[in-house]
Design an enzyme around this catalytic site. Sequence first.
Site, short mmCIF file in Angstrom:
data_model
loop_
_atom_site.label_atom_id
_atom_site.label_comp_id
_atom_site.label_asym_id
_atom_site.label_seq_id
_atom_site.Cartn_x
_atom_site.Cartn_y
_atom_site.Cartn_z
N HIS A 1 10.40 -15.40 -11.93
CA HIS A 1 11.80 -15.15 -11.57
C HIS A 1 12.61 -14.69 -12.80
O HIS A 1 13.25 -13.63 -12.77
CB HIS A 1 12.41 -16.43 -10.97
N GLU A 2 12.53 -15.47 -13.86
CA GLU A 2 13.32 -15.13 -15.05
C GLU A 2 12.80 -13.85 -15.71
O GLU A 2 13.58 -13.07 -16.26
CB GLU A 2 13.34 -16.29 -16.04
N HIS B 1 14.44 -10.95 -14.16
CA HIS B 1 15.72 -10.67 -14.82
C HIS B 1 15.48 -9.99 -16.17
O HIS B 1 16.17 -9.04 -16.55
CB HIS B 1 16.49 -11.98 -15.05
N GLU C 1 19.66 -10.18 -9.24
CA GLU C 1 18.87 -11.13 -8.47
C GLU C 1 17.79 -10.40 -7.65
O GLU C 1 16.74 -10.98 -7.36
CB GLU C 1 19.78 -11.95 -7.55
#
Lengths: 493, 493
Positions: free
Chosen positions: B264-265, B268, B294
């Site tokens: 997830h990170e 980003h 997102e």
Amino acid sequence: MSATAYQSLCQKSREIALLGNTMGVLGWDQETYMPKGGVQYRAKQLAWLSGKVHELSTSSEFQQDLEAAENGTDGKDLIEAANLREFRHQFNRATKLPQSLVERASEAASLAKVAWAESREKSDFTLFAPHLSILLDIAREKADRWGYEDEPYDALLSNYERAAKTSEVAAMFDSVAPELADIAREAVKRSAETPNLIPDTEYPIEQQQQLNREIAEDIGFDFNKGRIDTTTHPFCTGIGPKDTRLTTRYLLNDFTSSLFGVLHEAGHGLYDQGLPEDQHGLPVGDSSSLGIHESQSRLWENHVGRSRPFWSKWLPRAQEIFPQLSKLDLDGFLTSINRAETSFIRVESDEATYDLHILLRFGIEREILNGSIAVNDIPEAWNSRFEKLMGMTPPNDGQGCLQDIHWAMGGLGYFATYTLGNFNAAQLHHRAMQDQKVASAFNQADFIPLLNWMRTHIHNHGCTYLPQDLIERASGQTTTPQYHIDHLKQRYL
Amino acid sequence: MSATAYQSLCQKSREIALLGNTMGVLGWDQETYMPKGGVQYRAKQLAWLSGKVHELSTSSEFQQDLEAAENGTDGKDLIEAANLREFRHQFNRATKLPQSLVERASEAASLAKVAWAESREKSDFTLFAPHLSILLDIAREKADRWGYEDEPYDALLSNYERAAKTSEVAAMFDSVAPELADIAREAVKRSAETPNLIPDTEYPIEQQQQLNREIAEDIGFDFNKGRIDTTTHPFCTGIGPKDTRLTTRYLLNDFTSSLFGVLHEAGHGLYDQGLPEDQHGLPVGDSSSLGIHESQSRLWENHVGRSRPFWSKWLPRAQEIFPQLSKLDLDGFLTSINRAETSFIRVESDEATYDLHILLRFGIEREILNGSIAVNDIPEAWNSRFEKLMGMTPPNDGQGCLQDIHWAMGGLGYFATYTLGNFNAAQLHHRAMQDQKVASAFNQADFIPLLNWMRTHIHNHGCTYLPQDLIERASGQTTTPQYHIDHLKQRYL
């Protein structure tokens, strides 16, 4: 009026310190965790902050407050007087150099560092020589602008050791040079006859970290207000009133390397953690000098960390962590960590030979600054003097006059503080041990009373007193080499 | 004239960004390594920098340059026009609020965060309620001063999702709410019938880190320009043009927790690493919106990281690192990581139920802002709506309306971007997979063509285009929930 100007000055000083401490975080991050790609942008950030610090430190508002505070008729207390003394000193230092010279110095050092790295790697002094010539010209111009009493070197030395006089330092160094050389020679000879008993096997890094941390905590380093990380070049940096960060490096086959590194840096860190917190951001909240700072690191590294009481407590614990040490007895271990060997490299040298490296540098620095050694003649001067001191000649300039980064950073005048630190460490330790409580605790491996003695006599004063006043108040006399000589004799002979 | 004003504006913007990025380093350090004792001084440093950023962003010099650049007669290229559009937007945002309101908001949020933490811990909403009332008053005042077309919520939503309209977001959410609820219900029912086959045994942290790092590198995260550290609350922060830092947290008995956190990170982070570097420090060098940001994190976490091709490559490697997985087959593993369960807690919820949590929050936020739900009635509204959506009632407010920090930070209007991100992720993934090269590489577990597609269509544009323009240019239509619905159906039904 005076109180208001002084308060306004303090507010400005705290703002400048806040930016300086921000640079501290950025610098720490750069050395510890920053990814490679971040380097250029980080340089821009540091340049901006450094420019802002310079702008605020030399502003006319700062000057007006300073003059008003100095001229105030109110009685000044000890702290206020010390802060004003240092404000004036720093302001003069910062404003006597024109901006063009500051920029020229910064640029020259940047270029010189790159050239030095290549020069050292190739052991080719000619690559660095032209840069060193420029840096020397800049250093001389700075000295002229700052002013000095006897010789230009005074002005540079004062950058690191407030109010020190070159001639006095030189006289002190000259007075002990022969004895230091004798001790070194004899210590090396004896060590050559005794083997290093510490097994040359693997000491896992995590277990080294465990031992180091236990020891740092035991001597009083507060991990709520500090931490230990890993870098190529160990350092200690105070980046806030309750935030002091040490670093060390690890050799897989020698746990004592990181351990003595931590003890050294923790010595610096204990000093920082003991500075007067209510004065943080003001001169008095800072340390007195590099020669005082180094006395604290050397105290914990050598006087505590290489002592019998220390290892009577910690060898059993080290043996628990590293089973390969189990066959070592205390005597064998102490002999092994206190061996002396001649080395071409200062940072690898032991207590017995270290100061000879410094005396060599101090002498050469002083002579290249006053022109009696030409830049191109440095390698020859270095090698012949090294031969005289240590009985061997560096095989190349990389292991000779190119080994240290200090000159490439424009840091002429710095080296002397290392040996002053050794002298101060021995002298302060000797004096503290005259306190029976300190001594009897020390002999039972409880070093907190020693720390408290340093807190009371050194740390808590910040730079209220000039270095030599501080040493005299703490120990009864100004810096005196004899305690260090006695210590070396006791340890090695 | 115009070019000069524009250049001067850019220079100011880059200086402001440099300070913002310095805050980034200090903030990152605070979350990762700073010793506890550093917190108060760090707050002072951040306050100074934040004040300086505000001062520079709202200065009359900035305004003059902005006006001159806007009025310039020279033809503006796409990038210049976009930068000016965002400069104007940011300047208006910053200057329409009086300093007193900014300070009141900052202070109220500081107090609210403390009260919220206690309130959540004690599950006692009454402790937080008065703070939330104050924050709502401030939010309404901000909205009034910023201005809005239809309703105050527009002004707040725009903080996070540039140019988004509340009514349009609400219509989109309403249109899919029943279907989302149906999918969630069915997915939970099916998962209840299939066991989690991943052994509940210990997965050593260092080995989790090893696997996470290999995977992050494999999907294109550049460790020369970034790193991964450990924090309680995972985040990604870009603190320089070549310095992007992720964090995750580790559960000893569940290696998938840190792994999906990293994916997830890293999503980003890949976006940040793909932003146009020559525009760093200018608006166009930044991301387009939170809903776009997102979309990238969700793409890599869910569309890549929970897919069959991904695990056909990585399950064997995970089995090498964690021998306890050796008996798992690919089908069993995929079923296990793609289970759905109702949960009271948003951050613990799976893909099938996540959006229901968001729809709940979005509805309540909008109504408390326009006053149709009173602050004191929030717990009741939350619980009854949660019961309707999920078929169960939170046992207390700590697991209900007090679980998120967003409101306590004054972050009203933020939640919607999570579900917009999910919609965008599915839509962009769907469109990218229409490129045969992307799809066939994807199916062979080579995700670099997918990354390159995102680089070309999303990352490299920064915020040249407003979010909906960007999505439309990339995928052929503005944000459309159907792709996300289709994705969930395919995954769960």
